[in-house]
Write a protein that holds these residues in place. Structure first.
Motif, PDB file in Angstrom:
ATOM      1  N   ASN A 266      -0.618  -5.670  43.805  1.00 37.82           N
ATOM      2  CA  ASN A 266       0.742  -5.118  43.818  1.00 37.82           C
ATOM      3  C   ASN A 266       0.739  -3.597  43.962  1.00 37.82           C
ATOM      4  O   ASN A 266       1.428  -2.899  43.228  1.00 37.82           O
ATOM      5  N   ALA A 267      -0.053  -3.112  44.943  1.00 36.12           N
ATOM      6  CA  ALA A 267      -0.131  -1.663  45.160  1.00 36.12           C
ATOM      7  C   ALA A 267       0.798  -1.279  46.309  1.00 36.12           C
ATOM      8  O   ALA A 267       0.795  -1.925  47.351  1.00 36.12           O
ATOM      9  N   SER A 268       1.593  -0.232  46.099  1.00 31.46           N
ATOM     10  CA  SER A 268       2.478   0.171  47.189  1.00 31.46           C
ATOM     11  C   SER A 268       2.025   1.493  47.796  1.00 31.46           C
ATOM     12  O   SER A 268       1.517   2.382  47.116  1.00 31.46           O
ATOM     13  N   ALA A 269       2.213   1.579  49.127  1.00 34.10           N
ATOM     14  CA  ALA A 269       1.772   2.748  49.882  1.00 34.10           C
ATOM     15  C   ALA A 269       2.742   3.898  49.666  1.00 34.10           C
ATOM     16  O   ALA A 269       3.890   3.702  49.289  1.00 34.10           O
ATOM     17  N   CYS A 270       2.258   5.119  49.941  1.00 37.65           N
ATOM     18  CA  CYS A 270       3.114   6.295  49.814  1.00 37.65           C
ATOM     19  C   CYS A 270       4.071   6.388  50.995  1.00 37.65           C
ATOM     20  O   CYS A 270       5.228   6.737  50.849  1.00 37.65           O
ATOM     21  N   GLY A 271       3.565   6.054  52.184  1.00 38.68           N
ATOM     22  CA  GLY A 271       4.405   6.116  53.380  1.00 38.68           C
ATOM     23  C   GLY A 271       4.142   4.914  54.256  1.00 38.68           C
ATOM     24  O   GLY A 271       3.378   4.020  53.886  1.00 38.68           O
ATOM     25  N   THR A 272       4.770   4.870  55.411  1.00 38.94           N
ATOM     26  CA  THR A 272       4.562   3.731  56.316  1.00 38.94           C
ATOM     27  C   THR A 272       3.724   4.133  57.521  1.00 38.94           C
ATOM     28  O   THR A 272       3.564   3.360  58.449  1.00 38.94           O
ATOM     29  N   HIS A 448      -1.423   2.015  54.791  1.00 41.28           N
ATOM     30  CA  HIS A 448      -0.142   1.296  54.878  1.00 41.28           C
ATOM     31  C   HIS A 448      -0.486  -0.054  55.467  1.00 41.28           C
ATOM     32  O   HIS A 448      -1.600  -0.253  55.928  1.00 41.28           O
ATOM     33  N   GLY A 449       0.477  -0.969  55.464  1.00 43.70           N
ATOM     34  CA  GLY A 449       0.232  -2.288  56.035  1.00 43.70           C
ATOM     35  C   GLY A 449       0.743  -2.389  57.461  1.00 43.70           C
ATOM     36  O   GLY A 449       0.703  -1.408  58.206  1.00 43.70           O
ATOM     37  N   GLU A 450       1.262  -3.548  57.800  1.00 42.75           N
ATOM     38  CA  GLU A 450       1.700  -3.807  59.173  1.00 42.75           C
ATOM     39  C   GLU A 450       2.788  -4.864  59.151  1.00 42.75           C
ATOM     40  O   GLU A 450       2.750  -5.788  58.335  1.00 42.75           O
ATOM     41  N   SER A 451       3.740  -4.723  60.051  1.00 40.05           N
ATOM     42  CA  SER A 451       4.751  -5.758  60.208  1.00 40.05           C
ATOM     43  C   SER A 451       4.290  -6.672  61.328  1.00 40.05           C
ATOM     44  O   SER A 451       3.964  -6.204  62.416  1.00 40.05           O
ATOM     45  N   LEU A 452       4.222  -7.961  61.042  1.00 45.28           N
ATOM     46  CA  LEU A 452       3.699  -8.903  62.046  1.00 45.28           C
ATOM     47  C   LEU A 452       4.817  -9.840  62.510  1.00 45.28           C
ATOM     48  O   LEU A 452       4.638 -11.045  62.584  1.00 45.28           O
ATOM     49  N   GLY A 453       5.977  -9.288  62.772  1.00 40.64           N
ATOM     50  CA  GLY A 453       7.081 -10.077  63.289  1.00 40.64           C
ATOM     51  C   GLY A 453       8.185 -10.344  62.280  1.00 40.64           C
ATOM     52  O   GLY A 453       9.204 -10.950  62.621  1.00 40.64           O
ATOM     53  N   GLU A 454       7.998  -9.873  61.021  1.00 43.89           N
ATOM     54  CA  GLU A 454       9.057 -10.053  60.026  1.00 43.89           C
ATOM     55  C   GLU A 454      10.332  -9.367  60.515  1.00 43.89           C
ATOM     56  O   GLU A 454      10.297  -8.218  60.950  1.00 43.89           O
ATOM     57  N   TYR A 458       7.589  -5.252  64.451  1.00 48.80           N
ATOM     58  CA  TYR A 458       6.144  -5.224  64.617  1.00 48.80           C
ATOM     59  C   TYR A 458       5.612  -3.843  64.261  1.00 48.80           C
ATOM     60  O   TYR A 458       6.376  -2.894  64.133  1.00 48.80           O
ATOM     61  N   LEU A 459       4.300  -3.755  64.090  1.00 51.89           N
ATOM     62  CA  LEU A 459       3.605  -2.493  63.813  1.00 51.89           C
ATOM     63  C   LEU A 459       4.105  -1.829  62.517  1.00 51.89           C
ATOM     64  O   LEU A 459       4.456  -2.541  61.588  1.00 51.89           O
ATOM     65  N   HIS A 460       4.107  -0.487  62.465  1.00 54.47           N
ATOM     66  CA  HIS A 460       4.496   0.185  61.224  1.00 54.47           C
ATOM     67  C   HIS A 460       5.126   1.520  61.578  1.00 54.47           C
ATOM     68  O   HIS A 460       5.337   1.809  62.742  1.00 54.47           O
ATOM     69  N   GLY A 461       5.427   2.341  60.580  1.00 55.54           N
ATOM     70  CA  GLY A 461       5.972   3.671  60.856  1.00 55.54           C
ATOM     71  C   GLY A 461       7.484   3.735  60.743  1.00 55.54           C
ATOM     72  O   GLY A 461       8.077   4.794  60.909  1.00 55.54           O
ATOM     73  N   TYR A 464      10.799   3.990  55.227  1.00 53.63           N
ATOM     74  CA  TYR A 464      10.289   3.210  54.089  1.00 53.63           C
ATOM     75  C   TYR A 464      11.298   2.166  53.633  1.00 53.63           C
ATOM     76  O   TYR A 464      10.946   1.024  53.324  1.00 53.63           O
ATOM     77  N   SER A 465      12.587   2.554  53.608  1.00 49.61           N
ATOM     78  CA  SER A 465      13.611   1.640  53.097  1.00 49.61           C
ATOM     79  C   SER A 465      13.796   0.421  53.993  1.00 49.61           C
ATOM     80  O   SER A 465      14.247  -0.629  53.550  1.00 49.61           O
ATOM     81  N   MET A 466      13.448   0.557  55.288  1.00 51.34           N
ATOM     82  CA  MET A 466      13.610  -0.553  56.239  1.00 51.34           C
ATOM     83  C   MET A 466      12.358  -1.415  56.337  1.00 51.34           C
ATOM     84  O   MET A 466      12.395  -2.514  56.890  1.00 51.34           O
ATOM     85  N   ALA A 467      11.219  -0.876  55.845  1.00 52.37           N
ATOM     86  CA  ALA A 467       9.931  -1.521  56.092  1.00 52.37           C
ATOM     87  C   ALA A 467       9.783  -2.824  55.311  1.00 52.37           C
ATOM     88  O   ALA A 467      10.091  -2.871  54.114  1.00 52.37           O
ATOM     89  N   PRO A 468       9.319  -3.897  55.972  1.00 51.56           N
ATOM     90  CA  PRO A 468       9.049  -5.133  55.234  1.00 51.56           C
ATOM     91  C   PRO A 468       7.888  -4.931  54.258  1.00 51.56           C
ATOM     92  O   PRO A 468       7.101  -3.988  54.403  1.00 51.56           O
TER      93      PRO A 468
END
Ligand SMILES: [Zn+2]
Length: 536
Positions: A266-272, A448-454, A458-461, A464-468
């Protein structure tokens, strides 16, 4: 010429945006077309790219021309467009920040060397002609209120249209904006405008900052018989939920699962993005107070460790250390010059080569080595791993994610996690050799992680508030050597029981200070994961 019947200045803005889009962007559209052809993407997407160019330009122009001097502003747009188009079409040169700085330092002889009939034709067609028409046609004056209303409406309509187009073509658009920078930068005159903005912003609005030292109160224990040897692996684009260690259904961790590691779920990144997260995780300001514009003029936790006499080495198989290692020894491992394992992409595992020599050369004392991975960087996931790690099949074999199924994208991505599993287990294997000379530890954390179609993303960046959750929930893995466990009185089971607690990149700074036994006001015990493992 007679008075023009249309009294609306927005008409000129729309006409100018259309004119520039069509006539000043030949290079960008040619490059886009050959990319669509070579990647087998439907050429109809050219229309989407044309619309993006037109709408972005319209948005900017409408906002910047709300006053009665709007014609003069349009003149600047024509001039930048003509110059950008000329350099792009003739030399493939982009008008970016560095180009503008160069241009400002160019003398008359050098400038004259660039003059040709061709440049005069560009200036005539894309600058003199539209300016002539613009000033020749008389426009009935309009009221201030009406003009502002029309311009704001046009800008809003442009933004809304961009949003609709993006959502309707999200897989294609996400790939394009992230991956095809080499096409986007040819956008005329948007790149030139952006470069102008960057320079203005830097020279006018950000006064030079004085450099801030940190941790002047810090002290450390004298060198012991068993100094610390810490390898901190900064991961790239890895999602926590794709690690079998965290409960993923596919076995992406066949090797790490055999080691005595603690994997935090349950670790969260600082940015995307890498540009934010990497500096942020080394900044003592933490996620809440982190300010990228101030980062370069302030020491970070590695600078502090170096001041305490720790030997530090940053090895990078990514794009750069993003300013973290500016004052520290840095080695670029994304080139075959330094990295012995390139096929042709340089592999993360290559960063371990020659580390024995480095360690043996250091004077007595603690050593901290940072390895910055290429990891799971997309969208070309399939290129991140050698052939024998393409275990999950069928996998996506292109960077055009809209051409692959979700399962193929997932498999290609999971293969990169499988490779990271191998890499981290090799790091542990490497550290075990030093168990009788050092207190060894490995600390792995992804930026940071990655959006895989959620949600069609896709991708990242993204903001933060919009990121899955896939983008913000990052893997964080700790491994401690037997000497460290003994001397620091650690209990891995105690730590394992706390692995689901909510933590973040903020824990990196304090865990490092804790492991290196640096005592300072900055250090917060409750954020030191190594302290969490200490038997009370
Ligand atoms: Zn990154």
């Amino acid at each position: 010429m007679r008075k023009f019947s249309c009294s609306n200045s927005v008409f000129w803005v729309v006409a100018s945006a259309l004119f520039i889009t069509i006539f000043a962007n030949y290079t960008m559209f040619t490059k886009a077309n050959s990319w669509l052809l070579s990647s087998g993407t439907n050429q109809m997407y050219m229309v989407v790219l044309g619309l993006y160019q037109f709408l972005l330009l319209l948005f900017l122009m409408a906002l910047l021309t709300m006053h009665k001097w709007y014609k003069h502003v349009l003149v600047i747009f024509y001039l930048l467009a003509a110059i950008s188009a000329y350099f792009a079409d003739s030399y493939g040169v982009i008008i970016d920040k560095d180009m503008l700085i160069n241009a400002a330092e160019t003398n008359i002889a050098e400038a004259a060397g660039l003059l040709s009939w061709r440049v005069l034709i560009y200036i005539a067609a894309l600058f003199v002609f539209p300016v002539f028409v613009l000033y020749k046609v008389e426009i009935t004056p309009q009221t201030v209120g009406k003009r502002i209303f029309h311009h704001l409406s046009a800008a809003l309509l442009a933004v809304a249209s961009i949003a609709v187009i993006f959502l309707a073509t999200s897989a294609f658009s996400a790939s394009f904006f992230r991956e095809q920078k080499q096409i986007r930068v040819y956008s005329s005159p948007l790149s030139a405008l952006y470069a102008t903005y960057q320079i203005a912003n830097r020279t006018i609005f950000s006064p030079s900052q004085s450099f801030t030292r940190i941790g002047d109160d810090a002290v450390t224990s004298p060198p012991s018989d068993y100094p610390e040897l810490v390898i901190l692996v900064v991961g790239e684009t890895a999602r926590a939920d794709r690690f079998a260690l965290n409960g993923y259904r596919k076995n992406t961790n066949p090797l790490l699962s055999k080691e005595n590691v603690v994997s935090f779920t349950n670790a969260s990144a600082c940015g995307t993005s890498t540009a934010i997260s990497v500096p942020c995780m080394f900044s003592i300001d933490g996620k809440d107070k982190f300010d990228l514009s101030k980062f370069k003029s302030k020491e970070n936790v590695l600078d502090l460790a170096a001041k305490m006499g720790v030997s530090i080495l940053w090895r990078d198989n990514n794009s750069s250390a993003k300013g973290v290692a500016d004052r520290l020894p840095y080695e670029d491992f994304s080139t075959p010059k330094n990295n012995p394992v390139c096929d042709p992409e340089c592999r993360d595992i290559g960063m371990l080569k020659g580390l024995d020599e480095y360690i043996n050369k250091q004077k007595k004392g603690d050593i901290l080595i940072v390895l910055h991975q290429m990891g799971s960087h997309g969208p070309s996931y399939h290129e991140r791993v050698p052939e024998n790690f393409q275990k999950f099949k069928p996998f996506c074999k292109t960077n055009q994610l809209d051409k692959c199924t979700n399962e193929e994208i997932s498999n290609a991505y999971d293969n990169t996690i499988l490779y990271t599993d191998y890499f981290l287990s090799e790091v542990i294997k490497f550290l075990k050799k030093y168990d009788n000379r050092f207190e060894t530890s490995m600390f792995y954390i992804s930026d940071h992680g990655e959006s895989l179609g959620e949600y069609g993303m896709y991708l990242h960046g993204m903001p933060y508030s919009m990121a899955p959750k896939g983008v913000t929930n990052v893997p964080m893995i700790l491994w401690f050597g037997k000497e460290l466990i003994k001397t620091h009185n650690l209990d891995m089971d105690l730590l394992k029981r706390q692995r689901d607690k909510a933590i973040s990149h903020d824990e990196v700074v304090h865990s490092l200070l804790g492991m290196l036994e640096v005592q300072t006001e900055i250090y917060k015990k409750d954020k030191d994961l190594h302290f969490w493992a200490t038997k009370k």
